[in-house]
Write a protein that holds these residues in place. Structure first.
Motif: not given
Length: 227
Positions: A85, A88-90, A92, A95, A100, A103-104
């Motif tokens: 996860n 995936q955030i990195d 994206d 964002l 980021k 969310r992390k």
């Protein structure tokens, strides 16, 4: 007017500062989230302490515990899911950097405040009609795969037998053709029936002419009669 001291506000002698409704809601959610996270962290620390004591006891007694194996497996799966996860955030691009980081932090905080027992309970499917249907479907899929494997094995064996039969036929044809060529080289032809008590030798070719003047068909050039 003398400004109030900080001790007076801390002791509650002064009225609290009035906040807007949105500020009160945000403050309430923040305090609730903080208390929930703190409670979850304490529960997870207690669970880890108990499991480590149980691990030491099993190691001392020489016991292979399935409970410990399941506990370690759940922890590894949770950590692997968290890493995925975060990646995936990195990746994206929609964002911002602040989103980021937020969310992390939320994901890490959620994992830190969730016990392994709660994770297992959440992943465990409750008995329902859908679960029963999935079990029946999985059983049918396994049976269908087994039948398909048996069918493929039978077809493979059939093709092997056909190939072996063809190889034997080709071998016999090769032997017969070699015998025919050897007979032609030695000048030995097929003996024709005798006419008038005199045997006649049949020559290889399209037709053979006997002493009687009649034309009898024989084998073609390069072929050998099996009669």
């Amino acid at each position: 007017m003398v400004p109030p001291k900080h001790t007076e506000r801390r002791e509650g002698t002064l009225a609290p500062v009035k906040m807007f409704r949105t500020e009160r809601q945000a403050n309430f959610r923040k305090s609730v989230r903080k208390s929930v996270v703190q409670t979850g962290k304490q529960a997870k620390d207690e669970e880890r302490r108990r499991m480590e004591e149980y691990r030491k006891l099993c190691k001392k007694e020489g016991i292979q515990s399935s409970r410990l194996a399941e506990y370690d497996q759940q922890r590894e799966q949770a950590n692997a899911q968290l890493d995925e996860n975060l990646k995936q955030i990195d990746h994206d691009q929609t964002l911002t950097g602040a989103e980021k980081r937020r969310r992390k932090f939320s994901m890490k905080q959620k994992l830190a405040s969730t016990t392994v027992t709660e994770m297992a309970e959440k992943n465990r499917k409750k008995p329902s009609a859908m679960v029963s249907m999935e079990k029946v479907q999985a059983t049918r899929e396994a049976q269908r795969a087994e039948v398909q494997a048996e069918r493929e094995a039978a077809m493979k064996q059939k093709f092997q037998r056909i190939r072996a039969r063809r190889e034997v036929q080709q071998y016999h044809q090769m032997i017969s053709s070699q015998e025919c060529r050897a007979n032609r080289k030695t000048g030995q032809g097929r003996r024709a029936p005798s006419y008038g008590g005199v045997p006649q030798v049949v020559q290889e070719g399209r037709h053979s002419i006997f002493s009687t003047g009649r034309v009898r068909p024989t084998t073609r050039a390069g072929e050998c009669s099996t009669r």
